[in-house]
Design a protein around this motif. Structure first.
Motif, mmCIF file in Angstrom:
data_model
loop_
_atom_site.group_PDB
_atom_site.id
_atom_site.type_symbol
_atom_site.label_atom_id
_atom_site.label_comp_id
_atom_site.label_asym_id
_atom_site.label_seq_id
_atom_site.Cartn_x
_atom_site.Cartn_y
_atom_site.Cartn_z
ATOM 1 N N ARG A 121 0.711 -1.205 -0.500
ATOM 2 C CA ARG A 121 0.786 -0.143 -0.215
ATOM 3 C C ARG A 121 0.893 1.060 0.142
ATOM 4 N N SER A 122 0.198 2.934 -0.706
ATOM 5 C CA SER A 122 0.977 4.011 -0.651
ATOM 6 C C SER A 122 0.680 4.580 0.304
ATOM 7 N N ASP A 123 -0.282 4.161 1.813
ATOM 8 C CA ASP A 123 -0.747 5.069 2.605
ATOM 9 C C ASP A 123 -0.133 4.853 3.188
ATOM 10 N N THR A 125 1.721 6.270 6.794
ATOM 11 C CA THR A 125 2.341 7.091 7.609
ATOM 12 C C THR A 125 3.278 6.710 8.747
ATOM 13 N N ARG A 154 5.511 8.137 2.303
ATOM 14 C CA ARG A 154 3.897 9.276 2.940
ATOM 15 C C ARG A 154 4.674 9.263 5.044
#
Length: 234
Positions: A121-123, A125, A154
């Motif tokens: 996933r790219s999200d 944090t 991120r």
């Protein structure tokens, strides 16, 4: 996932020998074979949460999450979270106990494979790896940190917890201090012993600013382990 390795097979096999309810024994969160008492677990949870500066908007990646017994507490403080581990049995425990309706919350994969996969996933944090990065060679550990920097832009903070401190190894081993080969191998019972300065340099080469810290004095392993807090190098 990569083909099974002797290390992963041994890790999975150990977990299967434990009582199904012995969550800390399954992941070797023990002292001389006895599971850590609750106050020690709470120290890990609270200090790691504070180091991560977790908030309700965070999406947390837990690398080498084991059976999810720590992960589930950290995830509860976030918007979402994913745990990744190479043990089929421990991922089965994590899914059945902590995410029976969300199989995607705990994923079966070797961590380097996951960070290189299309499933990443790219999200995210924040990220955490507690008591496990030392079971990778320094080269593979550096590759993990580098991929977190490039593939997860991120991420603002990573905590690598419970790293064996080479400069204080004698406080653990005493007169039975092993030689360099055992301190350097990820296949030993405790994994690779890093100096704090050496780990800071490893993190910097992978794109991270790194600060090290010790757990409170009443933590059972404070005398020979350290944590590392990573933030992106500008």
């Amino acid at each position: 996932m990569k083909p099974s390795t002797p290390e992963n097979d041994s890790y999975d096999a150990h977990a299967r020998t434990c009582d199904p309810n012995d969550l800390w024994g399954q992941v070797k969160r023990t002292v001389q074979g006895t599971p850590l008492p609750e106050e020690q677990i709470q120290l890990i949870l609270s200090n790691t949460s504070a180091a991560l500066a977790l908030s309700e908007s965070d999406v947390l990646l837990d690398l080498c999450c084991g059976n999810g017994a720590l992960s589930t507490h950290w995830f509860a403080a976030c918007a979402d979270g994913v745990g990744v581990d190479a043990s089929p049995y421990l991922i089965e425990v994590a899914r059945s106990r902590f995410a029976p309706d969300r199989p995607e919350r705990f994923l079966l994969s070797e961590v380097l494979d996951y960070l290189q996969s299309a499933d990443l996933r790219s999200d995210f944090t924040k990220a955490v790896c507690y008591g496990s990065l030392q079971y990778l060679s320094p080269e593979r550990a550096g590759a993990v940190l580098a991929l977190l920097r490039t593939k997860c832009p991120r991420i603002s903070r990573i905590v690598i917890g419970n790293i064996p401190d080479r400069d204080r190894a004698t406080e653990f081993f005493g007169r039975d201090m092993p030689g360099t080969p055992e301190l350097d191998t990820p296949r030993s019972a405790i994994g690779v012993w890093h100096t704090q300065q050496g780990f800071i340099a490893l993190a910097q080469r992978s794109g991270w600013h790194c600060q090290t810290r010790l757990m409170p004095a009443d933590f059972y392993a404070a005398h020979y382990r350290f944590d590392a807090i990573l933030t992106p190098l500008v």
